[in-house]
Motif scaffolding. Sequence first.
Motif: not given
Length: 318
Positions: A183-190
């Motif tokens: 449910r969330e962008d992987p780049w944002s998560m990192q």
Amino acid sequence: MPSTAARPAPSASEVTTGLALMFLSVMVSPLIDIFAKLAVVTVPSAEITAARFAVQALCMLPIVIWRRCFIDFSWRQNLFHAIRGAIITVSMVSFVTTLKYMAVADAIAIFFVEPIMLTILGGIFLKETIGWRRYTACGVGFFGAMLIIQPSFQEVGYVALLPVVSALCIAIFVLMTRVLSHREDPWSMQFQMGIWGLVFCTILLLVGEGSGSDIFDPVMPEGSAWFYLAGVGATAATAGILGVYAYRAAPASTLAPLQYFEIVSATIFAWLVFGDFPDAIKWLGIMIIMASGFYILWRERRFASKPVSDTSEVTLAP
């Protein structure tokens, strides 16, 4: 309390992609430990961890801005990422501290209780059905890791428990990543993990300043230490984003056995950098680990259309 939402089972191509990305991630990951071991000679563990998060966040920032991921940030998500940041901070500080007293391959071998923890926790919290084949693959891979390292708790004392602490933290971290990745962008998560990890490390360093602790008392890096710190952050960012996309494509319990490939690359890198060449028993362990991993690859490619695990998404209320 957790609640579940139905999610379609991954296709054969998705599972294959997830397996390939995880393989790349675990082959890169030992470089984090190589750079960390080189740095920990003169730089405290918490400062190395802070450098990792700082570089990781800087690497992600341009991409997050370009993709406009920051628009989706929310307090609910921030709480999730704060917890992930705290967990990964404890894990990283524990493991880097271990590297000051133990060989890279030894520490990673003890750490490899993590895939077993992850497989079990995945079955409990993500409701993934774990068959005997994957339990067997995890057990075989763990046996191979023990053949490579043959760790002795009597020799290293309490330090041997730190990789276990790190492994438990990573297993929990991976489960949270699995939840958020759909449910969330992987780049944002990192990026958010890096920011929160840096916050917690900064607090630890401020509290530890002047204490004389080789874990929490900050120092000014000199010479090659700057390069080692940058290397920790850059390799962590690369391995992290590969891992996020892997867990977005395939179930956590499916990917868990592939993490044993990390011991293979760790052994190679440790030999190249520190001259620690494996003996015959260790090479046997490497072959066992590779055989276990290739079995998982073969099985998942063949039976992806009949998945052996449920991939229901779990939403955890903070």
